[in-house]
Scaffold this motif. Structure first.
Motif, PDB file in Angstrom:
ATOM      1  N   ASP A 179       0.861  -1.287  -0.044  1.00  8.76           N
ATOM      2  CA  ASP A 179      -0.083  -0.221   0.088  1.00  8.76           C
ATOM      3  C   ASP A 179       0.914   1.164   0.008  1.00  8.76           C
ATOM      4  OD1 ASP A 179       1.017  -0.700   2.429  1.00  8.76           O
ATOM      5  OD2 ASP A 179      -0.933  -0.179   3.572  1.00  8.76           O
ATOM      6  N   LYS A 180       2.091   1.072   0.135  1.00 12.48           N
ATOM      7  CA  LYS A 180       2.987   2.375   0.183  1.00 12.48           C
ATOM      8  C   LYS A 180       2.548   3.285  -0.762  1.00 12.48           C
ATOM      9  CE  LYS A 180       7.499   3.931   1.777  1.00 12.48           C
ATOM     10  NZ  LYS A 180       8.722   3.677   2.340  1.00 12.48           N
ATOM     11  N   PRO A 181       3.024   2.766  -2.133  1.00 15.02           N
ATOM     12  CA  PRO A 181       2.842   3.737  -3.150  1.00 15.02           C
ATOM     13  C   PRO A 181       1.561   4.521  -3.289  1.00 15.02           C
ATOM     14  CG  PRO A 181       3.543   1.531  -4.046  1.00 15.02           C
ATOM     15  CD  PRO A 181       3.187   1.393  -2.612  1.00 15.02           C
ATOM     16  N   LEU A 182       0.448   3.690  -3.035  1.00 13.44           N
ATOM     17  CA  LEU A 182      -0.828   4.044  -3.090  1.00 13.44           C
ATOM     18  C   LEU A 182      -0.985   5.179  -1.709  1.00 13.44           C
ATOM     19  CD1 LEU A 182      -2.843   0.811  -3.610  1.00 13.44           C
ATOM     20  CD2 LEU A 182      -2.208   2.557  -5.013  1.00 13.44           C
TER      21      LEU A 182
ATOM     22  N   PRO B   1      -4.258  11.776  -9.994  1.00 10.72           N
ATOM     23  CA  PRO B   1      -3.563  11.031 -11.708  1.00 10.72           C
ATOM     24  C   PRO B   1      -2.318  10.242 -11.310  1.00 10.72           C
ATOM     25  CG  PRO B   1      -3.969  13.526 -11.729  1.00 10.72           C
ATOM     26  CD  PRO B   1      -3.975  13.227 -10.441  1.00 10.72           C
ATOM     27  N   LEU B   2      -1.610  10.580 -10.127  1.00 10.98           N
ATOM     28  CA  LEU B   2      -0.663   9.457  -9.758  1.00 10.98           C
ATOM     29  C   LEU B   2      -1.082   8.235  -8.915  1.00 10.98           C
ATOM     30  CD1 LEU B   2       2.464   9.128  -9.711  1.00 10.98           C
ATOM     31  CD2 LEU B   2       2.529  10.545  -7.616  1.00 10.98           C
ATOM     32  N   LEU B   3      -2.182   8.696  -8.276  1.00 11.02           N
ATOM     33  CA  LEU B   3      -2.597   7.393  -7.545  1.00 11.02           C
ATOM     34  C   LEU B   3      -3.306   6.530  -8.676  1.00 11.02           C
ATOM     35  CD1 LEU B   3      -3.575   6.058  -4.949  1.00 11.02           C
ATOM     36  CD2 LEU B   3      -5.822   7.249  -5.151  1.00 11.02           C
ATOM     37  N   GLU B   4      -3.787   7.039  -9.973  1.00  3.80           N
ATOM     38  CA  GLU B   4      -4.410   6.133 -10.765  1.00  3.80           C
ATOM     39  C   GLU B   4      -3.270   5.478 -11.688  1.00  3.80           C
ATOM     40  OE1 GLU B   4      -6.574   3.992 -13.164  1.00  3.80           O
ATOM     41  OE2 GLU B   4      -7.562   5.039 -11.426  1.00  3.80           O
ATOM     42  N   GLU B   5      -2.205   6.042 -11.706  1.00  2.59           N
ATOM     43  CA  GLU B   5      -1.221   5.447 -12.670  1.00  2.59           C
ATOM     44  C   GLU B   5      -0.584   4.308 -11.519  1.00  2.59           C
ATOM     45  OE1 GLU B   5       3.684   6.586 -13.916  1.00  2.59           O
ATOM     46  OE2 GLU B   5       2.265   8.050 -13.483  1.00  2.59           O
ATOM     47  N   TYR B   6      -0.348   4.531 -10.282  1.00  2.00           N
ATOM     48  CA  TYR B   6       0.012   3.618  -9.491  1.00  2.00           C
ATOM     49  C   TYR B   6      -0.719   2.208  -9.226  1.00  2.00           C
ATOM     50  CZ  TYR B   6       3.923   6.506  -7.384  1.00  2.00           C
ATOM     51  OH  TYR B   6       5.030   7.234  -7.320  1.00  2.00           O
TER      52      TYR B   6
ATOM     53  N   ALA C 191      -1.555  -4.396 -12.695  1.00  2.00           N
ATOM     54  CA  ALA C 191      -0.916  -5.361 -13.873  1.00  2.00           C
ATOM     55  C   ALA C 191      -0.213  -6.299 -13.007  1.00  2.00           C
ATOM     56  CB  ALA C 191      -0.274  -4.600 -14.721  1.00  2.00           C
ATOM     57  N   PHE C 192       0.519  -6.002 -12.082  1.00  2.00           N
ATOM     58  CA  PHE C 192       1.467  -7.130 -11.322  1.00  2.00           C
ATOM     59  C   PHE C 192       0.524  -8.037 -10.739  1.00  2.00           C
ATOM     60  CE2 PHE C 192       4.985  -4.239 -12.118  1.00  2.00           C
ATOM     61  CZ  PHE C 192       5.951  -5.130 -11.933  1.00  2.00           C
ATOM     62  N   TYR C 193      -0.467  -7.730  -9.877  1.00  2.00           N
ATOM     63  CA  TYR C 193      -1.533  -8.844  -9.034  1.00  2.00           C
ATOM     64  C   TYR C 193      -2.160  -9.639 -10.076  1.00  2.00           C
ATOM     65  CZ  TYR C 193      -0.064  -5.705  -5.392  1.00  2.00           C
ATOM     66  OH  TYR C 193       0.600  -4.791  -4.311  1.00  2.00           O
ATOM     67  N   GLU C 194      -2.339  -9.190 -11.544  1.00  2.00           N
ATOM     68  CA  GLU C 194      -3.020  -9.916 -12.407  1.00  2.00           C
ATOM     69  C   GLU C 194      -2.096 -11.041 -12.714  1.00  2.00           C
ATOM     70  OE1 GLU C 194      -3.721  -7.271 -15.606  1.00  2.00           O
ATOM     71  OE2 GLU C 194      -5.682  -6.669 -14.882  1.00  2.00           O
ATOM     72  N   VAL C 195      -1.064 -10.646 -12.857  1.00  2.00           N
ATOM     73  CA  VAL C 195       0.272 -11.982 -12.617  1.00  2.00           C
ATOM     74  C   VAL C 195       0.080 -13.134 -12.069  1.00  2.00           C
ATOM     75  CG1 VAL C 195       2.667 -12.455 -12.849  1.00  2.00           C
ATOM     76  CG2 VAL C 195       1.713 -10.275 -14.526  1.00  2.00           C
ATOM     77  N   LEU C 196      -0.244 -12.465 -10.805  1.00  2.00           N
ATOM     78  CA  LEU C 196      -0.298 -13.486  -9.653  1.00  2.00           C
ATOM     79  C   LEU C 196      -1.254 -14.646  -9.887  1.00  2.00           C
ATOM     80  CD1 LEU C 196       0.335 -11.391  -6.697  1.00  2.00           C
ATOM     81  CD2 LEU C 196       2.053 -12.839  -7.943  1.00  2.00           C
ATOM     82  N   LYS C 197      -2.378 -14.012 -10.267  1.00  2.00           N
ATOM     83  CA  LYS C 197      -3.567 -15.160 -10.593  1.00  2.00           C
ATOM     84  C   LYS C 197      -3.320 -15.880 -11.908  1.00  2.00           C
ATOM     85  CE  LYS C 197      -8.475 -15.495 -11.770  1.00  2.00           C
ATOM     86  NZ  LYS C 197      -9.793 -14.764 -11.802  1.00  2.00           N
ATOM     87  N   SER C 198      -2.684 -15.315 -12.836  1.00  2.00           N
ATOM     88  CA  SER C 198      -2.459 -16.158 -14.123  1.00  2.00           C
ATOM     89  C   SER C 198      -1.301 -17.178 -13.740  1.00  2.00           C
ATOM     90  CB  SER C 198      -2.239 -15.063 -15.298  1.00  2.00           C
ATOM     91  OG  SER C 198      -0.917 -14.527 -15.150  1.00  2.00           O
ATOM     92  N   SER C 199      -0.349 -16.869 -12.923  1.00  2.00           N
ATOM     93  CA  SER C 199       0.769 -17.700 -12.578  1.00  2.00           C
ATOM     94  C   SER C 199       0.676 -18.516 -11.559  1.00  2.00           C
ATOM     95  CB  SER C 199       1.853 -16.748 -12.167  1.00  2.00           C
ATOM     96  OG  SER C 199       2.364 -15.867 -13.409  1.00  2.00           O
ATOM     97  N   ASP C 200      -0.692 -19.026 -11.155  1.00  2.00           N
ATOM     98  CA  ASP C 200      -1.040 -19.687  -9.926  1.00  2.00           C
ATOM     99  C   ASP C 200      -0.314 -20.978 -10.134  1.00  2.00           C
ATOM    100  OD1 ASP C 200      -2.665 -19.801  -7.509  1.00  2.00           O
ATOM    101  OD2 ASP C 200      -3.480 -21.684  -8.823  1.00  2.00           O
TER     102      ASP C 200
ATOM    103  N   SER D   4      -9.836  -1.221  -6.667  1.00  2.00           N
ATOM    104  CA  SER D   4      -9.552  -2.407  -7.329  1.00  2.00           C
ATOM    105  C   SER D   4      -8.282  -2.843  -7.643  1.00  2.00           C
ATOM    106  CB  SER D   4     -10.547  -2.056  -8.658  1.00  2.00           C
ATOM    107  OG  SER D   4     -10.046  -1.204  -9.489  1.00  2.00           O
ATOM    108  N   VAL D   5      -7.441  -2.865  -7.050  1.00  2.00           N
ATOM    109  CA  VAL D   5      -6.094  -3.222  -7.052  1.00  2.00           C
ATOM    110  C   VAL D   5      -6.063  -4.905  -7.249  1.00  2.00           C
ATOM    111  CG1 VAL D   5      -3.929  -3.629  -6.227  1.00  2.00           C
ATOM    112  CG2 VAL D   5      -4.783  -1.213  -6.309  1.00  2.00           C
TER     113      VAL D   5
END
Length: 166
Positions: free
Chosen positions: A44-47, A55-60, A66-75, A93-94
């Motif tokens: 949560d630190k970047p958030l 705008p920065l919050l949305e970018e982070y 995108a990183f957390y999506e990898v965790l699901k697809s790499s299960d 919705s992270v």
């Protein structure tokens, strides 16, 4: 990612951060035959740092998602994923693509996992406590008591006897 790619290899077609992360996880598994463990400390630190800059919050948020999506697809390549943080960001919705999250922050079986108990403090930091006692002109016991007054008492679960130093 670059350090992990140095160790586990990379692929030129992996052009995004998430595809690079996915490739590292997969290659670590392929090279060792063992599933990877992922530790994300202070997710949560970047958030939190960007909370007042939309705008920065949305970018982070987008990068983290995108990183957390990898965790699901790499299960199939993952043994265990552990995320720490002090704030729950359900509204951004992270984690929307992750399922089966198990929040252990209020689980009695793990109530001392994310902190330091008094016994652990003394066992691990006795030399440092003695040095602090010398500087503060206190006894060891007085120094521990001072540390307890200042940092002890955090409880993840109600009605637990053991407080954590924070």
């Amino acid at each position: 990612l670059s350090l992990w790619e140095d160790r586990w290899g990379s692929d030129a077609v992996e052009g995004t951060l998430s595809s690079r992360f996915s490739g590292v996880i997969r290659r670590a598994y392929e090279n060792t035959g063992k599933q990877a463990v992922v530790l994300i400390d202070e997710y949560d630190k970047p958030l939190l740092q960007a909370i007042l800059n939309e705008p920065l919050l949305e970018e982070y948020r987008s990068i983290l998602k995108a990183f957390y999506e990898v965790l699901k697809s790499s299960d199939r390549y993952l043994r265990f994923v552990f995320l720490t943080g002090v704030t729950k960001f359900a509204q951004v919705s992270v984690f929307s693509d992750l399922n089966q999250l198990n929040d252990i922050s209020r689980d009695y079986d793990y109530n001392t996992l994310c902190g330091i108990t008094k016994a652990e403090l003394i066992e691990t930091f006795t030399p440092e406590i003695f040095r602090l006692a010398t500087v503060e002109k206190l006894t060891f016991e007085e120094t521990v008591l001072s540390l307890e007054k200042r940092y002890d008492g955090y409880h993840f679960c109600e009605d637990t006897a053991v407080g954590l130093f924070n």
